[in-house]
Design a protein around this motif. Structure first.
Motif, PDB file in Angstrom:
ATOM      1  N   GLN A  95      -7.519 -16.589 -31.500  1.00 44.05           N
ATOM      2  CA  GLN A  95      -6.573 -16.234 -32.561  1.00 44.05           C
ATOM      3  C   GLN A  95      -5.642 -15.067 -32.202  1.00 44.05           C
ATOM      4  O   GLN A  95      -5.051 -14.458 -33.083  1.00 44.05           O
ATOM      5  N   ASP A  96      -5.508 -14.769 -30.927  1.00 44.66           N
ATOM      6  CA  ASP A  96      -4.517 -13.784 -30.499  1.00 44.66           C
ATOM      7  C   ASP A  96      -3.506 -14.489 -29.602  1.00 44.66           C
ATOM      8  O   ASP A  96      -3.605 -15.691 -29.362  1.00 44.66           O
ATOM      9  N   ILE A  97      -2.499 -13.761 -29.134  1.00 44.85           N
ATOM     10  CA  ILE A  97      -1.534 -14.340 -28.201  1.00 44.85           C
ATOM     11  C   ILE A  97      -2.164 -14.331 -26.818  1.00 44.85           C
ATOM     12  O   ILE A  97      -2.368 -13.283 -26.213  1.00 44.85           O
ATOM     13  N   SER A  98      -2.488 -15.513 -26.311  1.00 44.70           N
ATOM     14  CA  SER A  98      -3.182 -15.614 -25.025  1.00 44.70           C
ATOM     15  C   SER A  98      -2.217 -15.739 -23.854  1.00 44.70           C
ATOM     16  O   SER A  98      -2.595 -15.487 -22.713  1.00 44.70           O
ATOM     17  N   PHE A  99      -0.982 -16.107 -24.128  1.00 46.55           N
ATOM     18  CA  PHE A  99       0.019 -16.276 -23.070  1.00 46.55           C
ATOM     19  C   PHE A  99       1.396 -16.127 -23.685  1.00 46.55           C
ATOM     20  O   PHE A  99       1.664 -16.665 -24.768  1.00 46.55           O
ATOM     21  N   ASP A 100       2.273 -15.374 -23.006  1.00 49.82           N
ATOM     22  CA  ASP A 100       3.663 -15.325 -23.454  1.00 49.82           C
ATOM     23  C   ASP A 100       4.555 -14.981 -22.277  1.00 49.82           C
ATOM     24  O   ASP A 100       4.108 -14.442 -21.269  1.00 49.82           O
ATOM     25  N   THR A 101       5.827 -15.292 -22.426  1.00 47.17           N
ATOM     26  CA  THR A 101       6.803 -15.029 -21.362  1.00 47.17           C
ATOM     27  C   THR A 101       7.805 -13.946 -21.750  1.00 47.17           C
ATOM     28  O   THR A 101       8.693 -13.628 -20.964  1.00 47.17           O
ATOM     29  N   TYR A 102       7.688 -13.381 -22.939  1.00 41.94           N
ATOM     30  CA  TYR A 102       8.691 -12.432 -23.433  1.00 41.94           C
ATOM     31  C   TYR A 102       8.741 -11.153 -22.608  1.00 41.94           C
ATOM     32  O   TYR A 102       9.793 -10.542 -22.462  1.00 41.94           O
ATOM     33  N   SER A 103       7.588 -10.722 -22.110  1.00 41.51           N
ATOM     34  CA  SER A 103       7.532  -9.447 -21.400  1.00 41.51           C
ATOM     35  C   SER A 103       7.731  -9.590 -19.898  1.00 41.51           C
ATOM     36  O   SER A 103       7.611  -8.613 -19.165  1.00 41.51           O
ATOM     37  N   GLU A 231      35.175 -11.547 -13.308  1.00 42.10           N
ATOM     38  CA  GLU A 231      34.838 -10.783 -14.511  1.00 42.10           C
ATOM     39  C   GLU A 231      34.573 -11.750 -15.654  1.00 42.10           C
ATOM     40  O   GLU A 231      35.481 -12.393 -16.184  1.00 42.10           O
ATOM     41  N   GLY A 232      33.302 -11.882 -16.013  1.00 41.52           N
ATOM     42  CA  GLY A 232      32.917 -12.821 -17.056  1.00 41.52           C
ATOM     43  C   GLY A 232      33.385 -12.389 -18.431  1.00 41.52           C
ATOM     44  O   GLY A 232      33.794 -11.243 -18.654  1.00 41.52           O
ATOM     45  N   THR A 233      33.287 -13.311 -19.370  1.00 47.34           N
ATOM     46  CA  THR A 233      33.720 -13.047 -20.742  1.00 47.34           C
ATOM     47  C   THR A 233      32.566 -13.139 -21.731  1.00 47.34           C
ATOM     48  O   THR A 233      32.775 -13.081 -22.936  1.00 47.34           O
ATOM     49  N   GLY A 234      31.345 -13.264 -21.219  1.00 53.78           N
ATOM     50  CA  GLY A 234      30.179 -13.392 -22.087  1.00 53.78           C
ATOM     51  C   GLY A 234      29.644 -12.049 -22.536  1.00 53.78           C
ATOM     52  O   GLY A 234      30.260 -11.003 -22.299  1.00 53.78           O
ATOM     53  N   PRO A 235      28.479 -12.051 -23.178  1.00 55.23           N
ATOM     54  CA  PRO A 235      27.885 -10.805 -23.656  1.00 55.23           C
ATOM     55  C   PRO A 235      27.498  -9.880 -22.512  1.00 55.23           C
ATOM     56  O   PRO A 235      27.253 -10.319 -21.383  1.00 55.23           O
ATOM     57  N   VAL A 236      27.446  -8.586 -22.803  1.00 56.60           N
ATOM     58  CA  VAL A 236      27.085  -7.569 -21.818  1.00 56.60           C
ATOM     59  C   VAL A 236      25.581  -7.594 -21.579  1.00 56.60           C
ATOM     60  O   VAL A 236      24.787  -7.670 -22.528  1.00 56.60           O
ATOM     61  N   VAL A 237      25.176  -7.528 -20.325  1.00 57.01           N
ATOM     62  CA  VAL A 237      23.759  -7.480 -19.965  1.00 57.01           C
ATOM     63  C   VAL A 237      23.193  -6.110 -20.321  1.00 57.01           C
ATOM     64  O   VAL A 237      23.745  -5.080 -19.949  1.00 57.01           O
ATOM     65  N   GLU A 238      22.062  -6.113 -21.035  1.00 52.49           N
ATOM     66  CA  GLU A 238      21.435  -4.882 -21.477  1.00 52.49           C
ATOM     67  C   GLU A 238      20.101  -4.666 -20.773  1.00 52.49           C
ATOM     68  O   GLU A 238      19.430  -5.619 -20.365  1.00 52.49           O
ATOM     69  N   LYS A 239      19.724  -3.406 -20.639  1.00 51.54           N
ATOM     70  CA  LYS A 239      18.446  -3.045 -20.041  1.00 51.54           C
ATOM     71  C   LYS A 239      17.307  -3.706 -20.801  1.00 51.54           C
ATOM     72  O   LYS A 239      17.277  -3.710 -22.029  1.00 51.54           O
ATOM     73  N   GLY A 240      16.369  -4.294 -20.047  1.00 48.88           N
ATOM     74  CA  GLY A 240      15.207  -4.942 -20.645  1.00 48.88           C
ATOM     75  C   GLY A 240      15.401  -6.412 -20.939  1.00 48.88           C
ATOM     76  O   GLY A 240      14.438  -7.094 -21.297  1.00 48.88           O
ATOM     77  N   GLU A 271      13.785 -10.121 -15.124  1.00 52.94           N
ATOM     78  CA  GLU A 271      13.915  -9.041 -16.100  1.00 52.94           C
ATOM     79  C   GLU A 271      14.706  -7.918 -15.428  1.00 52.94           C
ATOM     80  O   GLU A 271      14.409  -7.544 -14.295  1.00 52.94           O
ATOM     81  N   ILE A 272      15.695  -7.388 -16.118  1.00 54.54           N
ATOM     82  CA  ILE A 272      16.617  -6.459 -15.484  1.00 54.54           C
ATOM     83  C   ILE A 272      16.551  -5.079 -16.133  1.00 54.54           C
ATOM     84  O   ILE A 272      16.352  -4.950 -17.338  1.00 54.54           O
ATOM     85  N   GLY A 273      16.682  -4.038 -15.287  1.00 54.66           N
ATOM     86  CA  GLY A 273      16.755  -2.680 -15.786  1.00 54.66           C
ATOM     87  C   GLY A 273      15.425  -2.019 -16.024  1.00 54.66           C
ATOM     88  O   GLY A 273      15.373  -0.896 -16.560  1.00 54.66           O
ATOM     89  N   THR A 274      14.331  -2.663 -15.619  1.00 52.22           N
ATOM     90  CA  THR A 274      12.995  -2.139 -15.922  1.00 52.22           C
ATOM     91  C   THR A 274      12.140  -1.913 -14.680  1.00 52.22           C
ATOM     92  O   THR A 274      10.955  -1.607 -14.803  1.00 52.22           O
ATOM     93  N   GLY A 275      12.698  -2.103 -13.495  1.00 45.58           N
ATOM     94  CA  GLY A 275      11.927  -1.928 -12.269  1.00 45.58           C
ATOM     95  C   GLY A 275      11.278  -3.196 -11.768  1.00 45.58           C
ATOM     96  O   GLY A 275      10.534  -3.162 -10.785  1.00 45.58           O
ATOM     97  N   ALA A 276      11.535  -4.324 -12.415  1.00 49.08           N
ATOM     98  CA  ALA A 276      10.964  -5.594 -11.960  1.00 49.08           C
ATOM     99  C   ALA A 276      11.663  -6.116 -10.711  1.00 49.08           C
ATOM    100  O   ALA A 276      11.133  -6.976 -10.012  1.00 49.08           O
TER     101      ALA A 276
END
Length: 329
Positions: A95-103, A231-240, A271-276
């Motif tokens: 009944q907990d989160i046993s697997f995820d890809t968010y992090s 120079e793309g026109t999409g959203p700016v890439v943010e840390k994390g 994952e960008i900006g976090t040392g990965a």
């Protein structure tokens, strides 16, 4: 050579054939109240973050069910799109989160494609793809799927322990459709600077970075070299954030690349900006826009330092990368 840039995603890389002899791990589930479908579990929380899962009962065996937890207001997903998707799994036993890809690293789902599952996570991604309605489902949507492992997968349910699911467990699979990846860079083209290596291309894709004729970079340099070639026109890439990217990397003076994402069927997710990834990527890609093609000159201090990395990247190597940012979320 993705492992040189980022941590390997070990759970999703386990092959089905390697796990086929696993035994049941849900046999000792305690007896208790049972309910069918979404009467047994509730999913909540904001899209883009690990969901909150509340089990009120054990899941009764039955047909797999799916529901839209939240409908997104982003772009409509079309057949053939590659969708950056994050997954989370919880079973009715733990009944907990046993697997995820968010992090760490999400998955890239190609809408409408079908293939025999080769890895454990492929069993889950196929369930998710079946819930995408091309021309209707939108980016930002969260779907949840409840299933009984044995009824849904039969003998293959014995493989699911690496995802935290016993072969007799009920489970809920949550998927957030975060972004649709571009096919390539899109935006205004800009000239390369004098210090840049020549980008060798074949059928429109970079195959090498020719630095012959360029002065040898200073191995003690501390500044990152960066040029935005498109120079793309999409959203700016943010840390994390997670980014979907195609790239090629080559050491100064080398005759061939040490790695090329363009040579693989699908772009990679980092994952960008976090040392990965190497510091040069973190510094050079955060703040750029989706759709951009970025050229990086990474000194050893921001790359692999005095030790280098394997046979292809000696110590004190200056690295050149071309990176196409195709999505971010």
């Amino acid at each position: 050579m993705l492992s040189r840039l980022t941590r390997p995603t070990a759970l999703t890389a386990v092959s089905l054939c390697a796990l086929a002899v696993l035994t049941a791990c849900g046999d000792d589930s305690p007896e208790g109240e049972t309910a069918s479908g979404f009467d047994a579990v509730e999913v909540s929380g904001p899209v883009g973050e690990v969901p909150e899962v509340d089990w009120s009962a054990m899941l009764e065996p039955g047909e797999t069910e799916a529901q839209v937890v939240e409908e997104g207001d982003g772009a409509v997903i079309e057949d053939g799109d590659k969708v950056l998707t994050n997954l989370a799994i919880s079973n009715d036993f733990g009944q907990d989160i046993s697997f995820d890809t968010y992090s760490d690293q999400g998955v890239l789902l190609e809408v409408g494609s079908e293939a025999e599952p080769a890895q454990v996570v492929d069993l889950m991604t196929q369930l998710v793809k079946d819930e995408i309605e091309p021309g209707t489902t939108t980016v930002g949507t969260r779907v949840a799927i409840v299933a009984d492992a044995e009824e849904e997968f039969g003998d293959l349910a014995l493989n699911l322990s690496s995802l935290g699911i016993g072969n007799e467990d009920g489970f809920v699979l949550v998927a957030d459709f975060e972004a649709v990846a571009l096919d390539g860079p899109e935006g205004k083209t800009r000239p390369a600077p004098a210090w840049a290596p020549e980008i060798v291309q074949e059928k429109g894709k970079p195959t090498a970075l020719d630095s012959s004729g360029l002065p040898e970079p200073d191995p003690k340099a501390t500044e990152l070299g960066k040029a935005v070639l498109v120079e793309g026109t999409g959203p700016v890439v943010e840390k994390g954030q997670q980014i979907v990217a195609n790239y090629i990397g080559q050491v100064y003076g080398a005759k061939k690349p040490f790695d090329s994402g363009y040579a693989r069927p699908d772009p990679a997710i980092f994952e960008i900006g976090t040392g990965a990834v190497v510091k040069g990527w973190d510094q050079g890609l955060v703040g750029e826009k989706v759709g951009s093609r970025v050229l990086l000159e990474i000194p050893p201090k921001l790359g692999y330092g005095k030790k280098g990395q394997g046979e292809d990247i000696p110590g004190d190597s200056t690295l050149y990368f071309v990176v196409d940012i195709l999505a971010a979320a």
